[in-house]
Scaffold this active site. Structure first.
Site, PDB file in Angstrom:
ATOM      1  CG  ASP A 317     -67.628   8.259-154.453  1.00 59.47           C
ATOM      2  OD1 ASP A 317     -66.504   8.509-154.933  1.00 59.47           O
ATOM      3  OD2 ASP A 317     -68.527   9.126-154.377  1.00 59.47           O
TER       4      ASP A 317
HETATM    5  C1  BGC Z   1     -66.631  11.708-155.663  1.00 60.14           C
HETATM    6  C2  BGC Z   1     -66.854  10.933-156.945  1.00 60.14           C
HETATM    7  C3  BGC Z   1     -65.598  10.892-157.760  1.00 60.14           C
HETATM    8  C4  BGC Z   1     -64.477  10.318-156.918  1.00 60.14           C
HETATM    9  C5  BGC Z   1     -63.173  10.174-157.650  1.00 60.14           C
HETATM   10  C6  BGC Z   1     -65.388  11.281-154.941  1.00 60.14           C
HETATM   11  O1  BGC Z   1     -65.091  12.151-153.907  1.00 60.14           O
HETATM   12  O2  BGC Z   1     -67.768  11.561-154.845  1.00 60.14           O
HETATM   13  O3  BGC Z   1     -67.911  11.500-157.677  1.00 60.14           O
HETATM   14  O4  BGC Z   1     -65.800  10.144-158.927  1.00 60.14           O
HETATM   15  O5  BGC Z   1     -64.285  11.158-155.801  1.00 60.14           O
HETATM   16  O6  BGC Z   1     -62.592  11.378-157.929  1.00 60.14           O
END
Ligand code: BGC
Length: 783
Positions: A317
């Site tokens: 993530d």
């Molecule tokens: C989120 C993810 C997301 C990623 C990219 C993160 O803050 O937890 O779910 O895919 O950002 O945007």
């Protein structure tokens, strides 16, 4: 040296495979290079389940090995580096300096960069100007639509319509792929039992069974039948795992779940996504029992890869690798990178640690290059499966992009699913007849509440490429539906502060109307990542506004817009009609109007429990009975002294403008062996005046087992449509895996004994339970 080679012609590559080998770009006939792959989903990660997929795709493996063998250590780690794009006036682009990074082979994928023409330009740099000539992956959070925004995932789950949810993901993939994307960070399959958690809006709610069904549907929708189809995108099941179990509903917080809860509640939707062939999985920000997921080799390499036999790519993530430092298990960036890649996290999103710190770590012998190679192999396989070595420009066709973005049939699908996602929570008679549906010939109608005109909120959170101007607000939807009615509007009270100064004007507007539609709830940015609440009440002065309007005596229907369960006992007691409409996407206004005026009979059901007060949280239907189940009569039982223990609206609940009757369930047997299946049939009749949809739900309980079991668990559902007076027999099959659980030795088993079955309209529908007995030996069931 490679820069002198002639550019790769995209069109001439359509039926050929291109790869770098020994200083030459080889263009081989596809057949010769990868026999069988064009027509077969064997190239993997598509609709095929692992059982159907050959364990080993020889041609792909040879190809991947041949590419890998030519890469420098930096180029390998470049494949594992994901950079974030940036917004520019002409659209999202690679970050400053990104083109040089592509040329240098220091980037494998981008997050938040799209556009058919622009991605073609960047891809051209990668495949023509970098030494290794490996195509890039373009990824984005395409969560509930790309430009045609559908209902938020929690709302989609409220439709209980697996086919419609799959079609929504198909539409999203079509538009996203046409805009240059190859990969989405969806579906979010986290089970959420705590409505305080802002990300509850992104998932399918509290139940692993419907969660698994929705996870698989979305994977099928995004990935289609074959990932090489240019209108598919690779899906990502996220966030692995137990992210929804954050303590106190505070995003990113610690979780501590037992292995049993992990396996029975949080893992099943991931397993379903894996069985549907999901191409990637994203790690979760949280720790599980002391080990942050970005360093959790037991769960990533152990359960996900070895136990489930899944060979897709794990992406971190956002800065998840770097966060191993504040978690307190890595002293510095190098250690964080080593921990993450060793645990099985292949792609480093945004932290920049793999590309910056790992080359030296490998050279110093702190980590074996073989670990890096494995991660790179998985990334190359993903690119291969997407057909990018065959046609790096598969998703970069501006004509197709123009044709498919916001296509009329996409909008129609969005409206259809938006209507199906609406849940009728209450519809009491007022003066003889229920308040809803409203007559279309009202002279004057007042629409009150600032959310009624809020088009951004109609889209909900994570509508990354959605545009406010594409959405139709509730107010506009109502105006379009009743052109001859005078529709008045007053904002009344803001959602985010307690300013009550507009209430008097709203009361004046209401007094002049035949009926009032109040649109109340949360602004879209109140149910989203990092948007946790300690109260589930209507925010701001909205309750005060509602109380002032109901005091006028004009009939009121409330339309709720929110991304989480709200505690609304006052509404339940005092307002005759309540519709839960969530955030329904670009077609929110028309869909809500369809239901308000009876052009569509609502049939959605809650995929989450609505508590009476936040203090009941976590509150979910599949809880344990305890040794002292709640009882009015007995003081020393599991309950509260200030509110009932029961929910305000239970899981699976939702009304209709018609009524349904259920026969007693009929079982195909009363005694079965633990390895057998049993079928359950029920007759459902529409006993009311209108055609309507009913979600028929099957629940099971293992009455006495060697470990405690939930009071009931959803094990089947079907949304059906019945004309007035029509009846239909609905059949379910309960298989051993529906009856199995983890025993004290953590073996998944069906134990002999009695099971109770309910088929009904919600999780508290307990009319006419049926019982059967499992006899004979304990049966082990595959995990
Ligand atoms: C989120 C993810 C997301 C990623 C990219 C993160 O803050 O937890 O779910 O895919 O950002 O945007």
């Amino acid at each position: 040296m490679l820069g002198q080679l002639s550019p790769i012609g995209a069109l001439s590559l359509r039926r050929s495979v291109t790869f770098f080998a020994g200083g030459f770009v080889c263009i081989l006939a596809l057949q010769a290079c990868s026999s069988g792959t064009p027509s077969s989903p064997a190239a993997g990660g598509t609709g095929a389940t692992p059982a159907q997929r050959p364990a080993h795709d020889q041609a792909m493996e040879e190809f991947v090995d041949s590419v890998l063998a030519k890469l420098t250590l930096e180029e390998k780690l470049g494949q594992l580096a994901q950079y974030r794009g940036r917004g520019t006036p002409t659209g999202p682009q690679v970050p400053e300096g990104g083109e040089a990074e592509i040329r240098a082979g220091r980037v494998g994928s981008f997050l938040g960069v799209h556009g058919a023409a622009y991605t073609r330009e960047m891809q051209r740099i990668a495949v023509e100007q970098s030494r290794a000539r490996i195509p890039l992956l373009f990824a984005e959070d395409v969560i509930h639509g790309f430009r045609t925004i559908f209902p938020v995932p929690l709302a989609e789950a409220a439709s209980w319509d697996v086919g419609a949810v799959e079609r929504a993901a198909r539409v999203a993939a079509t538009e996203a792929a046409a805009a240059g994307l190859h990969w989405t960070f969806a579906p979010m399959v986290d089970i959420a039992r705590d409505a305080r958690w802002g990300r509850i809006v992104e998932g399918a709610g509290e139940d692993p069974y419907i969660g698994a069904a929705m996870a698989a549907a979305r994977v099928r929708g995004f990935q289609g039948k074959d990932l090489r189809d240019p209108l598919t995108i690779m899906a990502t099941a996220k966030h692995f795992v137990a992210y929804g179990a954050a303590e106190a509903g505070r995003d990113y917080n610690t979780t501590d779940v037992s292995e049993r809860t992990l396996r029975e509640i949080y893992l099943p939707p991931f397993k379903a996504a894996v069985e549907a062939g999901v191409g990637s999985v994203m790690g979760a920000f949280n720790e599980v029992s002391g080990v942050p997921m970005h360093a959790n080799g037991v769960l990533i390499n152990g359960v996900l890869r070895r136990e489930w036999g899944w060979d897709g790519v794990v992406v971190s993530d956002y800065t998840g690798v770097m966060e191993l430092m504040p978690h307190g298990i890595a002293a510095d960036r190098t250690q964080a990178g080593i921990l993450a890649i060793t645990a099985g996290v292949d792609i480093d999103m945004v932290s920049g640690i793999y590309i910056e710190q790992l080359p030296a770590a490998v050279r110093a012998g702190h980590i074996s290059e073989a670990v890096v190679d494995e991660a790179v192999r998985r990334v190359l396989r993903a690119k291969y499966r997407l057909g990018l070595f065959e046609d790096p420009f598969r998703s970069s066709d501006p004509d197709r992009e123009a044709r498919l973005t916001l296509a009329a049939e996409h909008i129609a699908e969005a409206r259809a699913l938006a209507r199906k996602s609406i849940v009728l929570l209450k519809n009491s008679p007022r003066g003889g007849a229920p308040v809803l549906p409203l007559r279309k010939d009202l002279r004057t109608l007042a629409v009150i509440g600032t959310l009624a005109q809020d088009r951004a909120s109609a889209l909900g959170s994570w509508a990354v490429s959605g545009r406010e101007e594409d959405a139709i607000s509730v107010l506009d939807g109502i105006r379009q539906a009743v052109p001859r009615t005078k529709v008045l509007f007053a904002a009344g009270a803001p959602v985010e502060d307690n300013d009550a100064s507009g209430i008097a004007e709203a009361v004046r507007v209401a007094r002049g109307a035949d009926a009032v539609i109040m649109v109340l709830g949360e602004h879209r940015d109140m149910s989203a990542e990092a948007r946790n609440r300690t109260s589930l009440d209507l925010p701001g002065a909205q309750l005060q506004l509602l109380q002032a309007i109901t005091a006028t005596g004009v009939p009121v229907a409330v339309v709720l817009m929110n991304g989480r369960p709200l505690s609304i006992p006052w509404l339940d007691e005092n307002v005759p009609a309540i519709l839960e409409t969530w955030y329904l996407g670009v077609q929110m206004g028309p869909a809500v109007a369809d239901v308000l005026f009876g052009d569509y009979n609502p049939g959605g059901k809650l995929p989450v429990t609505f508590p009476r007060t936040v203090g009941q949280t976590p509150l979910y239907y599949n809880h344990k009975n305890t040794g002292r189940p709640p009882s009015e009569e007995d003081r020393y039982t599991s309950k509260y002294i200030d509110v009932p223990w029961t929910p305000l609206y239970p899981f699976g609940y939702g009304l209709s403008y018609t009524t349904f009757a259920y026969s007693a369930p009929r079982l195909s047997a009363t005694r079965i062996a633990a390895a057998d299946s049993i079928s359950v049939q029920v007759e459902v009749s529409n006993t009311g005046p209108r055609a309507g949809d009913e979600v028929v739900q099957l629940y099971v309980r293992d009455d006495v087992a060697s470990v405690t079991r939930p009071v009931r668990e959803l094990r089947g559902f079907e949304r059906i449509t019945l004309e007035p007076g029509q009846s239909r027999t609905v059949s379910f099959t309960l298989r051993p895996d529906h009856l199995a659980f983890y025993n004290q030795r953590m073996q998944r088993v069906v134990e002999p004994g009695f099971f109770t079955v309910w088929v009904g309209a919600s999780s508290v529908d307990d009319a006419r339970p049926a019982r059967f007995e499992v006899v004979g030996d304990v049966q082990t069931v595959a995990p």
